[in-house]
Design a protein around this motif. Structure first.
Motif, PDB file in Angstrom:
ATOM      1  N   LEU A   1       0.865  -1.178   0.000  1.00 16.26           N
ATOM      2  CA  LEU A   1       0.000   0.000   0.000  1.00 16.26           C
ATOM      3  C   LEU A   1       0.899   1.225   0.000  1.00 16.26           C
ATOM      4  O   LEU A   1       1.810   1.331   0.823  1.00 16.26           O
ATOM      5  CB  LEU A   1      -0.927   0.000   1.216  1.00 16.26           C
ATOM      6  CG  LEU A   1      -1.923   1.165   1.323  1.00 16.26           C
ATOM      7  CD1 LEU A   1      -3.206   0.719   2.031  1.00 16.26           C
ATOM      8  CD2 LEU A   1      -1.345   2.392   2.031  1.00 16.26           C
ATOM      9  N   LEU A   2       0.626   2.156  -0.906  1.00 14.15           N
ATOM     10  CA  LEU A   2       1.417   3.383  -1.045  1.00 14.15           C
ATOM     11  C   LEU A   2       0.527   4.585  -0.778  1.00 14.15           C
ATOM     12  O   LEU A   2      -0.594   4.666  -1.296  1.00 14.15           O
ATOM     13  CB  LEU A   2       1.994   3.509  -2.463  1.00 14.15           C
ATOM     14  CG  LEU A   2       3.108   2.579  -2.935  1.00 14.15           C
ATOM     15  CD1 LEU A   2       4.372   2.781  -2.131  1.00 14.15           C
ATOM     16  CD2 LEU A   2       2.683   1.143  -2.976  1.00 14.15           C
ATOM     17  N   THR A   3       1.018   5.526   0.008  1.00 14.89           N
ATOM     18  CA  THR A   3       0.297   6.762   0.266  1.00 14.89           C
ATOM     19  C   THR A   3       1.243   7.786   0.863  1.00 14.89           C
ATOM     20  O   THR A   3       2.411   7.476   1.160  1.00 14.89           O
ATOM     21  CB  THR A   3      -0.895   6.518   1.219  1.00 14.89           C
ATOM     22  OG1 THR A   3      -1.703   7.707   1.270  1.00 14.89           O
ATOM     23  CG2 THR A   3      -0.429   6.162   2.629  1.00 14.89           C
ATOM     24  N   VAL A   4       0.748   9.005   1.030  1.00  9.39           N
ATOM     25  CA  VAL A   4       1.469  10.047   1.755  1.00  9.39           C
ATOM     26  C   VAL A   4       0.864  10.136   3.149  1.00  9.39           C
ATOM     27  O   VAL A   4      -0.352  10.294   3.288  1.00  9.39           O
ATOM     28  CB  VAL A   4       1.368  11.409   1.037  1.00  9.39           C
ATOM     29  CG1 VAL A   4       1.989  12.514   1.893  1.00  9.39           C
ATOM     30  CG2 VAL A   4       2.042  11.341  -0.327  1.00  9.39           C
ATOM     31  N   VAL A   5       1.696   9.996   4.167  1.00  7.23           N
ATOM     32  CA  VAL A   5       1.231  10.086   5.548  1.00  7.23           C
ATOM     33  C   VAL A   5       1.599  11.458   6.104  1.00  7.23           C
ATOM     34  O   VAL A   5       2.766  11.843   6.113  1.00  7.23           O
ATOM     35  CB  VAL A   5       1.831   8.966   6.420  1.00  7.23           C
ATOM     36  CG1 VAL A   5       1.416   9.147   7.882  1.00  7.23           C
ATOM     37  CG2 VAL A   5       1.394   7.597   5.904  1.00  7.23           C
ATOM     38  N   ASP A   6       0.565  12.163   6.550  1.00  7.27           N
ATOM     39  CA  ASP A   6       0.750  13.491   7.132  1.00  7.27           C
ATOM     40  C   ASP A   6      -0.043  13.529   8.435  1.00  7.27           C
ATOM     41  O   ASP A   6      -1.245  13.814   8.445  1.00  7.27           O
ATOM     42  CB  ASP A   6       0.250  14.565   6.162  1.00  7.27           C
ATOM     43  CG  ASP A   6       0.508  15.981   6.670  1.00  7.27           C
ATOM     44  OD1 ASP A   6       1.039  16.124   7.786  1.00  7.27           O
ATOM     45  OD2 ASP A   6       0.158  16.930   5.943  1.00  7.27           O
ATOM     46  N   ASP A   7       0.635  13.201   9.542  1.00  9.72           N
ATOM     47  CA  ASP A   7      -0.055  13.132  10.833  1.00  9.72           C
ATOM     48  C   ASP A   7      -0.006  14.439  11.603  1.00  9.72           C
ATOM     49  O   ASP A   7      -0.511  14.538  12.727  1.00  9.72           O
ATOM     50  CB  ASP A   7       0.502  12.000  11.695  1.00  9.72           C
ATOM     51  CG  ASP A   7       1.985  12.171  12.023  1.00  9.72           C
ATOM     52  OD1 ASP A   7       2.545  13.262  11.759  1.00  9.72           O
ATOM     53  OD2 ASP A   7       2.587  11.202  12.532  1.00  9.72           O
TER      54      ASP A   7
ATOM     55  N   ARG B   1       5.385  12.336   4.528  1.00  6.37           N
ATOM     56  CA  ARG B   1       6.239  11.439   3.752  1.00  6.37           C
ATOM     57  C   ARG B   1       5.416  10.441   2.959  1.00  6.37           C
ATOM     58  O   ARG B   1       4.374   9.973   3.426  1.00  6.37           O
ATOM     59  CB  ARG B   1       7.178  10.649   4.674  1.00  6.37           C
ATOM     60  CG  ARG B   1       8.266  11.470   5.314  1.00  6.37           C
ATOM     61  CD  ARG B   1       9.111  10.625   6.221  1.00  6.37           C
ATOM     62  NE  ARG B   1      10.227  11.390   6.768  1.00  6.37           N
ATOM     63  CZ  ARG B   1      11.049  10.928   7.700  1.00  6.37           C
ATOM     64  NH1 ARG B   1      10.871   9.712   8.197  1.00  6.37           N
ATOM     65  NH2 ARG B   1      12.046  11.680   8.146  1.00  6.37           N
ATOM     66  N   ALA B   2       5.900  10.101   1.767  1.00 10.18           N
ATOM     67  CA  ALA B   2       5.365   8.951   1.045  1.00 10.18           C
ATOM     68  C   ALA B   2       5.846   7.699   1.764  1.00 10.18           C
ATOM     69  O   ALA B   2       7.020   7.601   2.129  1.00 10.18           O
ATOM     70  CB  ALA B   2       5.849   8.956  -0.399  1.00 10.18           C
ATOM     71  N   MET B   3       4.917   6.770   1.985  1.00  6.64           N
ATOM     72  CA  MET B   3       5.218   5.566   2.744  1.00  6.64           C
ATOM     73  C   MET B   3       4.744   4.336   1.984  1.00  6.64           C
ATOM     74  O   MET B   3       3.766   4.383   1.230  1.00  6.64           O
ATOM     75  CB  MET B   3       4.510   5.603   4.101  1.00  6.64           C
ATOM     76  CG  MET B   3       4.844   6.791   4.979  1.00  6.64           C
ATOM     77  SD  MET B   3       6.446   6.636   5.788  1.00  6.64           S
ATOM     78  CE  MET B   3       6.129   5.259   6.904  1.00  6.64           C
TER      79      MET B   3
ATOM     80  N   PRO C   1       9.431   4.379   5.119  1.00  7.35           N
ATOM     81  CA  PRO C   1       9.378   5.706   4.492  1.00  7.35           C
ATOM     82  C   PRO C   1      10.115   5.690   3.159  1.00  7.35           C
ATOM     83  O   PRO C   1      11.170   5.076   3.028  1.00  7.35           O
ATOM     84  CB  PRO C   1      10.071   6.612   5.517  1.00  7.35           C
ATOM     85  CG  PRO C   1      10.963   5.693   6.291  1.00  7.35           C
ATOM     86  CD  PRO C   1      10.288   4.360   6.322  1.00  7.35           C
ATOM     87  N   LEU C   2       9.561   6.388   2.184  1.00  2.00           N
ATOM     88  CA  LEU C   2      10.168   6.439   0.856  1.00  2.00           C
ATOM     89  C   LEU C   2      10.837   7.779   0.589  1.00  2.00           C
ATOM     90  O   LEU C   2      11.998   7.828   0.205  1.00  2.00           O
ATOM     91  CB  LEU C   2       9.100   6.161  -0.212  1.00  2.00           C
ATOM     92  CG  LEU C   2       8.381   4.813  -0.108  1.00  2.00           C
ATOM     93  CD1 LEU C   2       7.278   4.720  -1.159  1.00  2.00           C
ATOM     94  CD2 LEU C   2       9.367   3.662  -0.264  1.00  2.00           C
TER      95      LEU C   2
END
Length: 218
Positions: A171-177, A183-185, A198-199
Motif C-alpha cells: 500500500l502506497l500513500t502520503v502520511v501526514d499526521d 512522507r510517502a510511505m 518511508p520512501l
C-alpha cells in the motif's frame, strides 16, 4: 495554444525520470496519458506543472513526481490487481490501466466519479472498474490486491485497507499526521503483519475521511 504533447514530454523528462523513476512501462504510461484531460478546462494550462492541480471540492490531481515515485516503488506487474482509493477524476487509474491487469478505482464524491467516468470513456481506457463508496473502507469485494494506491494524504492508514492486501502486497500513500514531515510511505503485508517503510518527503492534499482526529483535551 498550449502544446500538451510537448508539455507531457517535458514532464516525464524533467520531473519524473530525474527523480529515481526507472520503470520504463511507467514512464511510457505517463507519456501516453493526457493529464490535461483530468483537470478542469480552466486548469489545463497548468496540467503539467510540478505541483498538485486543484480539481474542486478540496481535491487535487497529485503532483506528477510524487505519483510516479510511489508507482515506481510499488513494483506493479502486468498480472497485478490494483485498488485506487480516492480516484478523483481518474488520472492515476488511467496510468495504472497501462501497467496492471485490473484496476478498481474507488471514489465517494459523485462529481469526481462522473468526471472520471467521462474522461476514461472519452480516452477509451479499458481495465478500470469505477466504484462508489467510503474511501476509508476500501473495496474488499474485488480484493485482495497486490497494490493499493491511496491517491492523497492520510493522517493514518486504517487496518481496513491493509487487510485487503495479498500476502506481500503493498500500500502506497502520503502520511501526514501533523507531527512530522509528511512522507510517502509503503506498507507491506507480511505473515499477517504490516510493516512500513518511508520512501521520501512529500506533501499533498488530505483525502476526506482520513483527516487527523482532534486530540482529546481535558
Amino acid at each position: 495554444m498550449v502544446d500538451y504533447a510537448a508539455a507531457r514530454y517535458n514532464m516525464v523528462e524533467s520531473q519524473i525520470k530525474p527523480n529515481k523513476v526507472t520503470d520504463i512501462a511507467l514512464t511510457d504510461a505517463m507519456m501516453a496519458v493526457p493529464r490535461e484531460r483530468f483537470v478542469p478546462p480552466d486548469r489545463r494550462g497548468v496540467a503539467y506543472v510540478d505541483q498538485d492541480v486543484a480539481i474542486g471540492g478540496g481535491r487535487v490531481v497529485m503532483e506528477p513526481r510524487i505519483l510516479a515515485r510511489m508507482l515506481n516503488d510499488a513494483a506493479i506487474g502486468p498480472d497485478s490487481r490494483v485498488l485506487v482509493v480516492g480516484a478523483g477524476t481518474g488520472y492515476s487509474a488511467a496510468i495504472l490501466a497501462r501497467l496492471a491487469a485490473k484496476v478498481v478505482a474507488l471514489e465517494q464524491d459523485k462529481a469526481q466519479l462522473a468526471a472520471a467516468r467521462a474522461a476514461l470513456a472519452d480516452l477509451g481506457v479499458h481495465g478500470v472498474a469505477l466504484v462508489e463508496g467510503p474511501l476509508a473502507a476500501g473495496w474488499p469485494a474485488e480484493g485482495p490486491y497486490e497494490v493499493i494506491l491511496v491517491d492523497g494524504a492520510v493522517s493514518a492508514v486504517p487496518a481496513a485497507l491493509t487487510a485487503q492486501l495479498v500476502p506481500g502486497g503493498r500500500l502506497l500513500t502520503v502520511v501526514d499526521d501533523g507531527d512530522r514531515v509528511a512522507r510517502a510511505m509503503m506498507f507491506t503485508a507480511i505473515d499477517g503483519t504490516v510493516s512500513q517503510r518511508p520512501l521520501f518527503d512529500a506533501a499533498t492534499a488530505t483525502l476526506p475521511g482520513f483527516e487527523r482526529k482532534p486530540a482529546f483535551q481535558f
